[in-house]
Design an enzyme around this catalytic site. Structure first.
Site, PDB file in Angstrom:
ATOM      1  N   ASP A  25      -5.789  -1.315  -4.391  1.00 57.22           N
ATOM      2  CA  ASP A  25      -4.590  -1.321  -3.436  1.00 57.22           C
ATOM      3  C   ASP A  25      -5.092  -1.219  -2.034  1.00 57.22           C
ATOM      4  O   ASP A  25      -5.760  -0.254  -1.613  1.00 57.22           O
ATOM      5  CB  ASP A  25      -3.779   0.209  -3.845  1.00 57.22           C
ATOM      6  CG  ASP A  25      -2.611   0.468  -2.793  1.00 57.22           C
ATOM      7  OD1 ASP A  25      -2.557  -0.353  -2.222  1.00 57.22           O
ATOM      8  OD2 ASP A  25      -2.077   1.398  -3.097  1.00 57.22           O
ATOM      9  N   LYS A  87      -3.271  -4.118   7.992  1.00 53.82           N
ATOM     10  CA  LYS A  87      -2.414  -4.982   7.272  1.00 53.82           C
ATOM     11  C   LYS A  87      -0.987  -5.297   7.748  1.00 53.82           C
ATOM     12  O   LYS A  87      -0.620  -6.455   7.534  1.00 53.82           O
ATOM     13  CB  LYS A  87      -1.898  -3.770   6.034  1.00 53.82           C
ATOM     14  CG  LYS A  87      -1.187  -4.333   4.968  1.00 53.82           C
ATOM     15  CD  LYS A  87      -0.958  -3.305   3.732  1.00 53.82           C
ATOM     16  CE  LYS A  87      -0.417  -4.086   2.438  1.00 53.82           C
ATOM     17  NZ  LYS A  87      -0.219  -2.864   1.703  1.00 53.82           N
ATOM     18  N   GLU A 186       3.138  -4.788  -5.346  1.00 49.71           N
ATOM     19  CA  GLU A 186       2.947  -3.510  -5.203  1.00 49.71           C
ATOM     20  C   GLU A 186       4.078  -2.555  -6.331  1.00 49.71           C
ATOM     21  O   GLU A 186       3.650  -1.975  -7.076  1.00 49.71           O
ATOM     22  CB  GLU A 186       2.744  -2.789  -4.132  1.00 49.71           C
ATOM     23  CG  GLU A 186       1.652  -3.172  -3.319  1.00 49.71           C
ATOM     24  CD  GLU A 186       1.470  -2.810  -1.744  1.00 49.71           C
ATOM     25  OE1 GLU A 186       2.627  -2.207  -1.150  1.00 49.71           O
ATOM     26  OE2 GLU A 186       0.579  -3.192  -1.243  1.00 49.71           O
ATOM     27  N   ASP A 208       9.425   1.813  -3.052  1.00 51.15           N
ATOM     28  CA  ASP A 208       8.104   1.848  -2.658  1.00 51.15           C
ATOM     29  C   ASP A 208       8.042   2.004  -1.098  1.00 51.15           C
ATOM     30  O   ASP A 208       7.925   0.672  -0.478  1.00 51.15           O
ATOM     31  CB  ASP A 208       7.128   0.760  -3.193  1.00 51.15           C
ATOM     32  CG  ASP A 208       5.846   0.600  -2.608  1.00 51.15           C
ATOM     33  OD1 ASP A 208       5.289   1.358  -1.870  1.00 51.15           O
ATOM     34  OD2 ASP A 208       4.996  -0.264  -3.198  1.00 51.15           O
TER      35      ASP A 208
END
Lengths: 624, 182
Positions: A25, A87, A186, A208
């Site tokens: 992850d 990210k 994800e 999420d």
């Protein structure tokens, strides 16, 4: 050749060997690595027992760098060289960075590839390289605790990541020397972690909310098949934004002006984040903020105040929830469960509002920080071939529509959002000038009508179109999105059968050559050798091809092959087998291609026979 | 006997060519087919197999998309029977139908001014859904016999297209209203 290995359940072909695989992850704030050991998926800790690895890389003037807690701890003193939240920059262009720039306190330098580089004391780095450093640490951790080299990994990405962001993630993995079995969304990974636990069939929603991204996916679970019906989200919305509104509120209360420097901002964000986390259990938290002149401001933040500050952000997540439901053709009442994922779902107000929206109390039984990595590990274990009889299958969708630019800067959609992948769609084009031999295509991704409002993915140039009168050529361009959600384009002139060559210019990503160069550079540092690596890769592939072919031939070579065909295939395989022992990776590659070419029809026949066999079981008169 | 990527979707799913399709069976066949061809089943395979698997899986996905959707399936059945759709040219529709269309469009245009926009919208959506269901039932009856293409079926398909477009616009409006309401 697994296609040649389709076997009945319980009839594995080769003696089983456990392959080391991991799920990663790669998060905005923290990253994790997990693996399945003795049938149990768990996240792997570092030597100090820490599971989370802060996604922060600090570059030092000596050319060295540190990753994780040490880098995070230094971030407040050394903000320009401690790269966090990278990210958010993956697959982004210089223009995007200008918008994000106010939030990310780095010095950006433009580069040739359209991908910005960050200036640090240790040199200029691209977001892809920063991510690769994080992946390197996780790979080393996994290999140490599993006791061997990883065969492959599953890396998770936000479901709402576009093609450029996915490609950048894959490039980072390549740089980190990882074999990517799959880029997994994800929310889908989280559903796997929950689904396998519960064995419940039904429709679930996965909410999420991470550090910097928000996703919502609606999935239908049916006997091990996880079918994503729709997904929506926002790749620039997360817990970081909560920290920013809290920091803004503190600045207002403490009378700190907008001229606060990088260090002050970093400290404020750190304090804001700490206050937010404390308010998960407490009703009020005391604040003690160090000001630039060395004095302190003291105050308090209550949960009620926090809720008021973050409510607009939570509201921003509910609009994608509504859209996902609508795209799935469902109502709130159809959702049997809501699964909470991401550290930001620890905020009580988030749980409350999401519960109200979906009219059910959200599931939080798996640690929201770890659930994605655990799901990825389960999928990696299956993909590595450790569970040949496993029923699990993940069917995902493309999150944003793909289209091409037409006249007047408009977009013509080729593949609409929420189409199940893999998907392949063709579109015909023609020339508009006599003798035209080349053509340019601009591929965009997004929901808006105008090119200027969409993400530019790449510009393709088709060459080698046979000269004809205007409008006579028929160029069929096929857009293919693979199971990773990555786009590929092929083109062919239909009247002459000429395969047009395609030159791809990614709008924001790195070109293959750039990745190759970076890889070579990193290899030099690691005293490794590019040639040796290529050779090893080709030998592994050669073994795979030979082993699968032999097992297939033994099973049904008689059934599907004429003697001369079989002889040709076996000759090609023998040639490959002898070259495999040599050290010329190019020759091995060519020999593999020769075997593939010789056996292409055979492979296709087996595949076809399998489908027919499966469907023929259903006895339908129309089936011919 | 090679893999024919243009193989008719009904054959691919082991179903008779018919507008009437049992959704549960279709769903189950879809999962069965994907279990055979999905690229994840070939994760450690050679490149060639992965490519073929991807093409097969894409084909299965496309077939499923067409067969599970009333409008796409109706068009597909008619095309298999040799009909060529020309979307530029409209079949003649009777005045009642055109009137209803106009009324629905007007109602949609008035939604924002309505006392309760959401109630007024869901009223329109219900009406459209009922019409679509009736048209689907009509096609069930029209498209049983082989080969022949009944004119009423073509008309029903075109009406379905009208209502679909209307439903889509209504949903977009609903999305906008919801987002505005927060």
């Amino acid at each position: 050749m697994a296609l040649l290995q389709i076997s009945e359940p319980g009839q594995s072909t080769a003696p089983h060997q456990h392959r080391l695989a991991a799920g990663i992850d790669l998060g905005t704030t923290n990253s994790l690595v997990a693996s399945v050991r003795s049938g149990q998926a768990d996240t792997l800790p570092d030597a100090e027992g820490q599971h989370l690895l802060p996604s922060v890389v600090r570059y030092l003037p000596t050319g060295e760098h540190v990753v994780g807690f040490e880098a995070k701890a230094a971030a407040a003193q050394d903000p320009l060289n401690s790269i966090a939240s990278v990210k958010r920059l993956m697959g982004r262009g210089v223009e995007d960075v200008k918008t994000l720039g106010a939030q990310l306190p780095y010095s950006f330098v433009p580069s040739d590839s359209g991908m910005p580089r960050i200036h640090t004391a240790g040199g200029d780095v691209s977001p892809v390289e920063v991510s690769a450093e994080i992946l390197n640490v996780l790979r080393a951790r996994a290999e140490l605790s599993l006791g061997g080299e990883l065969t492959g990994v599953v890396i998770t990405v936000p479901a709402y990541f576009d093609d450029a962001q996915r490609q950048a993630t894959k490039d980072a993995a390549k740089l980190a020397n990882l074999n990517v079995l799959r880029l997994l969304n994800e929310p889908t990974a989280a559903a796997v972690a929950y689904g396998l636990d519960q064995k419940n069939d039904g429709v679930i929603a996965v909410y999420d909310l991470g550090g910097g991204t928000f996703d919502v996916s609606i999935l239908r679970l049916n006997k091990g098949v996880f079918e994503v019906l729709a997904t929506a989200g926002d790749t620039a919305l997360g817990g970081d934004d909560m920290d920013r509104v809290i920091a803004g509120w503190i600045m207002q209360q403490a009378g700190i002006g907008d001229d606060a420097d990088h260090k002050q901002m970093r400290r404020l964000l750190r304090d804001a984040c700490a206050a937010k986390e404390a308010l998960t259990d407490a009703d009020s938290v005391a604040l003690n903020i160090e000001l630039m002149n060395g004095s302190h401001w003291e105050g308090a933040l209550t949960r009620a105040q926090l809720n008021e500050l973050i409510d607009p952000l939570i509201a921003q997540t509910l609009s994608p929830c509504r859209r996902a439901l609508r795209d799935a053709g469902l109502k709130v009442a159809d959702i049997s469960e809501v699964v909470m994922v991401g550290g930001s779902t620890r905020v009580p107000r988030v749980r409350e509002r999401v519960g109200e929206f979906f009219k059910c109390s959200p599931r939080v039984d798996i640690d929201p920080d770890k659930v994605v990595a655990i799901g990825a590990a389960i999928q990696a274990d299956v993909l590595a071939g450790n569970k040949p009889d496993d029923e699990m299958l993940l069917l995902d969708v493309i999150p944003l529509s793909l289209g091409i630019e037409t006249m007047g800067g408009l977009i013509e959609k080729i593949i609409p959002r929420n189409t199940t992948i893999p998907v392949s769609r063709a579109q015909d084009f023609t020339t508009f000038k006599d003798g035209q031999t080349a053509m340019a295509l601009h591929v965009c991704q997004g929901e808006r009508e105008l090119v200027s409002d969409s993400r530019s993915l790449a510009r393709f140039e088709l060459r080698g179109i046979p000269p004809m009168v205007a409008g006579a050529a028929r160029i069929r361009v096929t857009f293919q999105v693979d199971a990773d959600g990555l786009l590929g384009v092929t083109a062919r002139e239909e009247t002459s059968g000429v395969q047009a060559s395609i030159q791809v210019k990614p709008s924001y990503g790195l070109s293959d050559t750039e990745v190759e160069t970076m890889l070579r550079d990193s290899m030099t540092h690691a005293h490794d050798d590019m040639g040796a690596r290529r050779l090893r890769e080709q030998q592994v592939e050669a073994d795979r091809v030979i082993e699968a072919l032999q097992s297939a031939l033994a099973t049904d070579g008689e059934l599907f092959l004429a003697d001369d065909e079989r002889a040709r295939i076996e000759a090609a395989a023998a040639e490959l087998d002898s070259l495999r022992r040599g050290d010329d990776h190019r020759a091995i590659k060519r020999a593999i291609e020769a075997v593939e070419k010789a056996s292409a029809d055979y492979v296709a026949r087996r595949m076809d026979a399998n489908i027919r066999k499966a469907m023929a079981g259903h006895a339908v008169e129309d089936f011919k | 006997m090679s893999v024919d990527l243009k193989q008719n979707y009904f054959a691919l799913f082991g179903l008779p060519v018919s507008y009437t399709v049992d959704r549960a069976t279709l769903d189950q066949r879809y999962r069965e087919l994907q279990r055979l061809v999905h690229p994840d089943k070939f994760a450690s395979a050679a490149d060639q197999e992965r490519r073929i698997a991807m093409q097969q899986a894409a084909q299965v996905n496309e077939g499923y998309r067409v067969l599970k959707d009333d409008l796409a399936r109706a068009r597909y059945v008619l095309e298999l029977r040799g009909h060529r759709f020309d979307d530029e040219r409209n079949t003649h529709q009777d005045p009642e139908f055109l009137m209803e269309q106009m009324e629905l469009r007007e109602a949609l245009g008035d939604v924002r001014e309505a006392a309760d926009p959401f109630a007024s919208l869901s009223g329109i959506l219900e009406q459209v859904d009922a019409r679509l269901a009736a048209l689907s039932a009509e096609l069930d009856a029209q498209l049983v016999a082989d080969a022949a293409i009944p004119e009423p079926a073509l008309m029903a398909v075109q009406r379905m297209q009208f209502f679909r477009k209307l439903a889509q616009e209504a949903q977009e409006l609903e999305a906008d209203l919801e987002d505005e309401a927060g």
